[in-house]
Design a protein around this motif. Structure first.
Motif, PDB file in Angstrom:
ATOM      1  N   ASP A 123     -67.818 -56.964 112.099  1.00 28.38           N
ATOM      2  CA  ASP A 123     -68.618 -55.785 112.740  1.00 28.38           C
ATOM      3  C   ASP A 123     -67.735 -55.243 113.542  1.00 28.38           C
ATOM      4  N   VAL A 124     -66.600 -54.828 113.046  1.00 31.08           N
ATOM      5  CA  VAL A 124     -65.594 -54.070 113.963  1.00 31.08           C
ATOM      6  C   VAL A 124     -65.459 -52.858 113.361  1.00 31.08           C
ATOM      7  N   ALA A 125     -66.271 -52.215 112.765  1.00 32.94           N
ATOM      8  CA  ALA A 125     -65.861 -50.693 112.168  1.00 32.94           C
ATOM      9  C   ALA A 125     -65.939 -49.870 113.518  1.00 32.94           C
ATOM     10  N   GLY A 126     -64.811 -48.884 113.354  1.00 31.62           N
ATOM     11  CA  GLY A 126     -64.547 -47.993 114.271  1.00 31.62           C
ATOM     12  C   GLY A 126     -63.905 -48.692 115.770  1.00 31.62           C
ATOM     13  N   ARG A 127     -63.512 -49.832 115.765  1.00 35.42           N
ATOM     14  CA  ARG A 127     -63.108 -50.630 116.984  1.00 35.42           C
ATOM     15  C   ARG A 127     -61.500 -50.752 116.990  1.00 35.42           C
ATOM     16  N   ASP A 128     -60.875 -51.168 117.961  1.00 36.76           N
ATOM     17  CA  ASP A 128     -59.507 -51.398 118.272  1.00 36.76           C
ATOM     18  C   ASP A 128     -59.474 -52.852 117.970  1.00 36.76           C
ATOM     19  N   VAL A 129     -58.567 -53.156 116.901  1.00 30.76           N
ATOM     20  CA  VAL A 129     -58.526 -54.463 116.277  1.00 30.76           C
ATOM     21  C   VAL A 129     -57.180 -55.088 116.520  1.00 30.76           C
ATOM     22  N   VAL A 130     -56.751 -56.351 116.586  1.00 28.48           N
ATOM     23  CA  VAL A 130     -55.416 -56.894 116.449  1.00 28.48           C
ATOM     24  C   VAL A 130     -55.886 -57.834 115.432  1.00 28.48           C
ATOM     25  N   GLU A 131     -54.888 -57.810 114.416  1.00 30.73           N
ATOM     26  CA  GLU A 131     -54.754 -58.634 113.200  1.00 30.73           C
ATOM     27  C   GLU A 131     -53.488 -59.259 113.112  1.00 30.73           C
ATOM     28  N   VAL A 132     -53.406 -60.771 113.063  1.00 30.86           N
ATOM     29  CA  VAL A 132     -52.033 -61.512 113.327  1.00 30.86           C
ATOM     30  C   VAL A 132     -51.971 -61.952 111.807  1.00 30.86           C
ATOM     31  N   GLY A 133     -50.503 -61.895 111.399  1.00 34.20           N
ATOM     32  CA  GLY A 133     -50.270 -62.184 110.005  1.00 34.20           C
ATOM     33  C   GLY A 133     -50.757 -61.331 109.131  1.00 34.20           C
ATOM     34  N   PRO A 134     -50.645 -59.992 108.942  1.00 36.67           N
ATOM     35  CA  PRO A 134     -51.120 -59.133 107.882  1.00 36.67           C
ATOM     36  C   PRO A 134     -50.602 -59.156 106.573  1.00 36.67           C
ATOM     37  N   GLY A 135     -49.598 -59.994 106.588  1.00 36.26           N
ATOM     38  CA  GLY A 135     -48.863 -60.039 105.116  1.00 36.26           C
ATOM     39  C   GLY A 135     -48.740 -58.926 104.465  1.00 36.26           C
ATOM     40  N   LEU A 136     -49.240 -58.787 103.236  1.00 39.43           N
ATOM     41  CA  LEU A 136     -48.970 -57.946 102.253  1.00 39.43           C
ATOM     42  C   LEU A 136     -49.995 -56.800 102.485  1.00 39.43           C
ATOM     43  N   GLY A 137     -51.047 -56.982 103.343  1.00 37.72           N
ATOM     44  CA  GLY A 137     -51.924 -55.816 103.688  1.00 37.72           C
ATOM     45  C   GLY A 137     -53.511 -56.052 103.156  1.00 37.72           C
ATOM     46  N   SER A 138     -53.820 -57.151 102.590  1.00 40.85           N
ATOM     47  CA  SER A 138     -55.093 -57.051 102.179  1.00 40.85           C
ATOM     48  C   SER A 138     -56.067 -56.863 103.074  1.00 40.85           C
ATOM     49  N   LEU A 139     -56.248 -57.642 104.031  1.00 40.67           N
ATOM     50  CA  LEU A 139     -57.260 -57.574 105.002  1.00 40.67           C
ATOM     51  C   LEU A 139     -57.160 -56.557 105.938  1.00 40.67           C
ATOM     52  N   THR A 140     -55.641 -55.854 106.352  1.00 45.16           N
ATOM     53  CA  THR A 140     -55.397 -54.784 107.092  1.00 45.16           C
ATOM     54  C   THR A 140     -56.369 -53.554 106.320  1.00 45.16           C
ATOM     55  N   LEU A 141     -56.099 -53.542 104.949  1.00 43.06           N
ATOM     56  CA  LEU A 141     -56.759 -52.198 104.329  1.00 43.06           C
ATOM     57  C   LEU A 141     -58.211 -52.610 104.514  1.00 43.06           C
ATOM     58  N   GLY A 142     -58.873 -53.545 104.588  1.00 41.11           N
ATOM     59  CA  GLY A 142     -60.085 -53.494 104.788  1.00 41.11           C
ATOM     60  C   GLY A 142     -60.508 -53.186 106.081  1.00 41.11           C
ATOM     61  N   LEU A 143     -59.923 -53.579 106.986  1.00 49.55           N
ATOM     62  CA  LEU A 143     -60.171 -53.006 108.586  1.00 49.55           C
ATOM     63  C   LEU A 143     -60.076 -51.390 108.468  1.00 49.55           C
ATOM     64  N   THR A 144     -59.115 -50.992 108.192  1.00 53.44           N
ATOM     65  CA  THR A 144     -58.611 -49.595 108.301  1.00 53.44           C
ATOM     66  C   THR A 144     -59.550 -48.721 107.486  1.00 53.44           C
ATOM     67  N   GLU A 145     -59.988 -49.387 106.049  1.00 58.14           N
ATOM     68  CA  GLU A 145     -61.047 -48.735 105.391  1.00 58.14           C
ATOM     69  C   GLU A 145     -62.653 -48.569 106.175  1.00 58.14           C
ATOM     70  N   ALA A 146     -62.761 -49.603 107.177  1.00 55.81           N
ATOM     71  CA  ALA A 146     -64.087 -49.405 107.969  1.00 55.81           C
ATOM     72  C   ALA A 146     -63.800 -48.549 108.991  1.00 55.81           C
ATOM     73  N   GLY A 147     -62.603 -48.047 109.166  1.00 49.85           N
ATOM     74  CA  GLY A 147     -62.396 -47.117 110.465  1.00 49.85           C
ATOM     75  C   GLY A 147     -61.865 -47.735 111.608  1.00 49.85           C
ATOM     76  N   ALA A 148     -61.418 -48.980 111.539  1.00 51.23           N
ATOM     77  CA  ALA A 148     -61.066 -49.718 112.844  1.00 51.23           C
ATOM     78  C   ALA A 148     -59.439 -49.232 112.990  1.00 51.23           C
ATOM     79  N   ARG A 149     -58.999 -49.204 114.294  1.00 50.87           N
ATOM     80  CA  ARG A 149     -57.759 -48.894 114.565  1.00 50.87           C
ATOM     81  C   ARG A 149     -57.158 -50.366 114.744  1.00 50.87           C
ATOM     82  N   VAL A 150     -55.920 -50.597 114.059  1.00 56.50           N
ATOM     83  CA  VAL A 150     -55.350 -51.873 113.787  1.00 56.50           C
ATOM     84  C   VAL A 150     -54.090 -51.936 114.202  1.00 56.50           C
ATOM     85  N   ALA A 151     -53.703 -52.791 115.102  1.00 55.10           N
ATOM     86  CA  ALA A 151     -52.412 -53.438 115.533  1.00 55.10           C
ATOM     87  C   ALA A 151     -52.056 -54.675 114.854  1.00 55.10           C
TER      88      ALA A 151
END
Length: 298
Positions: A64-92
């Motif tokens: 439930d972080v759509a549009g929020r500022d999120v830190v992701e640890v260990g994004p790897g090749l980007g699977s979860l990163t893309l899910g977060l950005t797809e939901a409009g989150a800003r990701v570090a």
């Protein structure tokens, strides 16, 4: 430290990207990216990549972080990163592997050109700053360092009020454990400082590549009421460490190293209203806080 940022996506662009099969990575594409880097996932950095887009979207919905500022640890090749950005989150995205840190902006830019992403090449255990103040942690945490990473980020970034992390099932149950249970321990008591933790879902081994030898769960929290000063937190954590460092011993003995002697520990415990013959696993965070407050002047 290296960072890369792309412009903020408009709401129209976000709406167009959400739900598209091309917006996320599939299993074949993940293996292709790994082959491009000549990458073999390593146990040293706890690399198990999520290859199922449905699971990614379930994690993001649960977070439930759509549009929020999120830190992701260990994004790897980007699977979860893309899910977060797809939901409009800003990701570090904090990535220790230099190859993955270099490739991630390219992958995300190709799949979602308007995504808001900054990649930080750094060890999450020692990171002291991010491009923005994160409001949430969402991550597939490396199994070998999941608890230390969580505690470090929560200590360092007080703006975080939500976390949802995928961890080894044993670790997740420990984080969410309540006093008196077999899995309750130092990590359970410490993370409770920031709010109540709970299990929020199971994760199949089959959604990872390579398939791990352990089960995983989603565990998370939403920030609770403020507990006290940073000075009090450190004193409380010292008491927790002492209590669980010798968990088979009664508190008056286990805390003798913290307060100087069994007699001194007994005196502090009695002032705090805690029975000296109890053991650490019987105490909730509020009990540890009272003991810290009753101890010698900090």
């Amino acid at each position: 430290m290296s960072t890369e940022e792309t412009p903020q996506r408009s709401s129209d662009a976000a709406a167009q990207g959400r739900g598209s099969a091309d917006a996320l990575l599939g299993a074949a594409e993940i293996r292709s990216l790994a082959a491009r880097l000549d990458l073999t996932p390593t146990k040293r950095w706890g690399q198990n990549f999520v290859v199922d887009a449905n699971t990614v979207r379930r994690i993001v919905r649960t977070a439930d972080v759509a549009g929020r500022d999120v830190v992701e640890v260990g994004p790897g090749l980007g699977s979860l990163t893309l899910g977060l950005t797809e939901a409009g989150a800003r990701v570090a995205a904090v990535e220790i592997d230099p190859r993955l840190a270099e490739l991630l902006p390219e992958t995300v830019g190709r799949k979602q050109p308007d995504a808001r992403l900054e990649v930080v090449h750094h060890d999450a255990l020692t990171i002291e700053s991010l491009p923005f103040a994160p409001e949430a942690i969402v991550a597939n945490l490396p199994y070998n360092v999941s608890v230390p990473v969580l505690i470090h980020l929560l200590e360092r970034f007080p703006t975080i009020d939500r976390a949802l992390v995928m961890v080894q099932a044993e670790v997740g149950h420990r984080l969410a454990a309540k006093p008196g249970s077999k899995t309750y321990g130092s990590p359970s008591a410490k993370v409770a400082w920031w709010g109540p933790w709970a299990l929020e879902g199971d994760v199949s081994r089959q959604i990872f590549w390579p398939v791990p030898n352990v089960d995983s769960v989603l565990v998370g929290f939403r920030r609770g009421p403020a507990r006290g000063s940073e000075e009090l937190r450190r004193a409380t954590f010292a008491v927790i460490d002492g209590a669980f460092g010798q968990r088979r011993k009664m508190l008056r003995q286990a805390l003798s190293g913290v307060f100087g002697s069994p007699a001194a520990a007994t005196e502090v415990l009695e002032r705090a209203g805690v029975e000296p013959t109890l053991r650490g696993e019987a105490l909730a965070l509020d009990d540890f806080i009272r003991i810290a407050e009753a101890g010698p002047a900090r």
